[in-house]
Design a protein around this motif. Sequence first.
Motif, short mmCIF file in Angstrom:
data_model
loop_
_atom_site.label_atom_id
_atom_site.label_comp_id
_atom_site.label_asym_id
_atom_site.label_seq_id
_atom_site.Cartn_x
_atom_site.Cartn_y
_atom_site.Cartn_z
N GLU A 155 -44.83 -29.75 49.20
CA GLU A 155 -44.77 -28.67 48.21
C GLU A 155 -44.35 -27.37 48.86
OE1 GLU A 155 -48.23 -29.91 44.98
OE2 GLU A 155 -48.74 -28.64 46.69
N LEU A 156 -43.44 -26.66 48.18
CA LEU A 156 -43.12 -25.28 48.53
C LEU A 156 -44.12 -24.37 47.80
CD1 LEU A 156 -41.22 -23.03 49.69
CD2 LEU A 156 -39.98 -23.19 47.50
N CYS A 157 -44.75 -23.48 48.54
CA CYS A 157 -45.71 -22.55 47.95
C CYS A 157 -45.16 -21.13 48.05
CB CYS A 157 -47.06 -22.63 48.68
SG CYS A 157 -47.77 -24.29 48.68
N LEU A 158 -45.09 -20.44 46.92
CA LEU A 158 -44.61 -19.07 46.87
C LEU A 158 -45.79 -18.12 46.71
CD1 LEU A 158 -41.47 -19.53 44.59
CD2 LEU A 158 -41.61 -19.64 47.10
N GLY B 102 -31.56 -17.54 42.38
CA GLY B 102 -32.12 -16.23 42.11
C GLY B 102 -33.23 -15.81 43.05
N LEU B 103 -33.68 -16.71 43.88
CA LEU B 103 -34.75 -16.37 44.82
C LEU B 103 -34.12 -15.81 46.09
CD1 LEU B 103 -37.89 -16.74 44.73
CD2 LEU B 103 -37.56 -18.71 46.23
N GLY B 104 -34.57 -14.62 46.52
CA GLY B 104 -33.86 -13.96 47.61
C GLY B 104 -34.73 -13.43 48.72
N PRO B 105 -34.14 -12.60 49.59
CA PRO B 105 -34.84 -12.03 50.74
C PRO B 105 -36.11 -11.30 50.34
CG PRO B 105 -32.49 -11.62 50.91
CD PRO B 105 -32.72 -12.17 49.54
N GLY B 106 -37.10 -11.40 51.22
CA GLY B 106 -38.39 -10.77 50.97
C GLY B 106 -39.41 -11.70 50.36
N THR B 107 -38.98 -12.84 49.84
CA THR B 107 -39.91 -13.81 49.25
C THR B 107 -40.80 -14.41 50.33
OG1 THR B 107 -38.30 -14.36 47.52
CG2 THR B 107 -40.09 -15.92 47.90
N VAL B 108 -42.10 -14.47 50.03
CA VAL B 108 -43.09 -14.98 50.97
C VAL B 108 -43.42 -16.43 50.60
CG1 VAL B 108 -45.42 -14.65 51.89
CG2 VAL B 108 -44.02 -12.66 51.29
#
Length: 696
Positions: A37-40, A68-74
């Motif tokens: 799983e990817l966890c955001l 649409g998911l870009g830089p800075g996403t944790v």
Amino acid sequence: MNVSFSELDFLKPELGAGYTGQGTHFAVFSAHAEKIELCLFSEDGSKETARLPLPKREGDIWSGYIEGLGPGTVYGYRAYGPYDPHNGHRFNPNKLLLDPYAKQVAGEILWDDALFGYTIGRPDGDLSFDERDSAPFMVKGVIQDPAFDWDGEEAIRRPWTETIIYETHVRGMTMTHPAVPDELRGTLLGMASDPIIDHLVKLGISAIELLPIQYFVDDRYLVERNLRNYWGYQTLGFFAPQSRYLKNGGITEFKTMVKRFHAAGIEVLMDVVYNHTAEGSERGPTLSFRGLDNLSYYRQSPEKPRHTYDTTGTGNTLNVAHPMVLRMVLDSLRYWVGVMHIDGFRFDLASTLGREYMEFDREGGFFDAIRQDPVLAGVKLIAEPWDIGEGGYQLGGFPPPFREWNDQFRDDVRRFWKRDGGMVPTLTERLVGSPVQFNHSDRAATSSINLVSAHDGFTLMDTVSYNEKHNEANGEDNRDGHPENHSDNMGAEGATDSADINSARTRRRCALFATLMVSQGVPMILGGDELGNSQTGNNNAYCQDNEIGWLDWGSASDAFLDFCRKMIAFRKEHPALRQERFLSGEPDESGRAEIAWYKPDGSRMDDNAWSNGELRLIGAHICRIAPTGAMPESEMFLVLNAGEECEVALPTGTGPWQCVLNTAQDDAFLARPARDREMIAAQSVVAFIPQGPGDG
């Protein structure tokens, strides 16, 4: 957060979180997982906002693309699979896992029992299964935009014969420098500030070698003792710079540092740790690799796969023999060269990387992969040629183009100058590049990285100031650190007000530093030695992120710094001291040999002299016999005298000579005509060159 993976058949070959400009592609390796799983997370990493199973699997690569998911996403991962420690499997989806390819790491590890895959305190130990969520205590990855303006920056690729390495620490170098702005101290930007670069340029340094700056962890036992992992040899993120070295958190600061050093003509080398990770033994935490695929990432004990196999002394050994783990290491190296513009690497405990299954193999997969790689084969590669496993000491055993840290140079040079008996024969080996170890397989005379001190052990000042190590501040009852330092306090343990002792210490430091600079091979200086920096006898300051480990700029000796600058310049001025091939003692057609050894009376060394354990002086006649059209010939007669004052006859057939170096004098570089017989002071290095027209 309402996000989902795209249904498009989007498969990129790269692993990690790759920003495409329109979205981010995620890919992670696990051969034995059943689901990943990817966890955001929220921007500050405190709240988990989404869990998304990676939708695609091809072979052992799990992947997915979010438009649409870009830089800075944790982000982080959770991996599902068997929890079967007896067979090497330790999957536990309750544990958030750092992406092995994360380019930036957010937050800090907050040590809690929830970070462990098993329940600490249970009678069955690591066989138990812990159900607590580790995310609140765990670091996370941050998606990066790789864009950076490298305009005008070019790789230097300086030849080894022109290389002077300066080993240093980002925080140690900058924390007390009075001219580094307070807000930049301890950071990469502080390391690349004008005062630091000016110091290195004036000193004559051509390459800095930075102690680990890949993301590493502060060990739990250190945190509980209010200490830190200062040196950084507990890597968790092989693609991310250490967070505490970033002023504002962005990886562009690392690129800015490299660009500034390159503009000053200085190469940047990284000390890298691919032999183990920060997860420790099977009783260590589950932070990344262990939770993604313990059986693939780590070597397991052949008899009991429940236990990790340790050749590093840290509890685990990275399984570089596995093709996907080897790929991770190579991808990491290529990333630092191609994206971050690093010029080379020093490999910690490199013997472990050469182990095929259990034994060291210089023709093994790791070395073969690097040697054929068009990106990596052209950068500087330095091996620490040992680990703690059986057969781990491999000085001289690495293939080209690797160079190797030469601890025998350090020990033998120290022993010679502290007047141990019978050291002249071994000293001569070190002066000519340690040919017994390196003159084989068409290796160059620059294969030996020569050092008289390094981060691990006594500083140069402490080598002449302490007989015993003093590591009490480490909290291990002074049991840690090497007991054999080949040091000599010259009459008092530690700092002293005695003018005679301090004078003797300065003279020996000059002799040690000069020996480093007149020896064939590649010299490496420990940062701060040129200042007279002391660690008050601590020879294992791995956890001393304080005044013990930091350079003391306030107590710098201007006179010794000036000597070091001139000694480095002296090496650069004389090609005979930095030759590409090993010196031959056989005369050429003109009767001239590249190296000849002399006794004090001016005659050649013979069997009786070589076996004389009381001899403390050696003369070396060194020539660079240049091929047509190459660098002009260079010639020098060196005298190294660890004993008492002695009269020495200079070689005949060349001359007249002029004295161009005498480390026993206040002005060591004052040139003057030489006599046929010269008095050589105790504890000194003296150099003569042929007197040219107009000299004297």
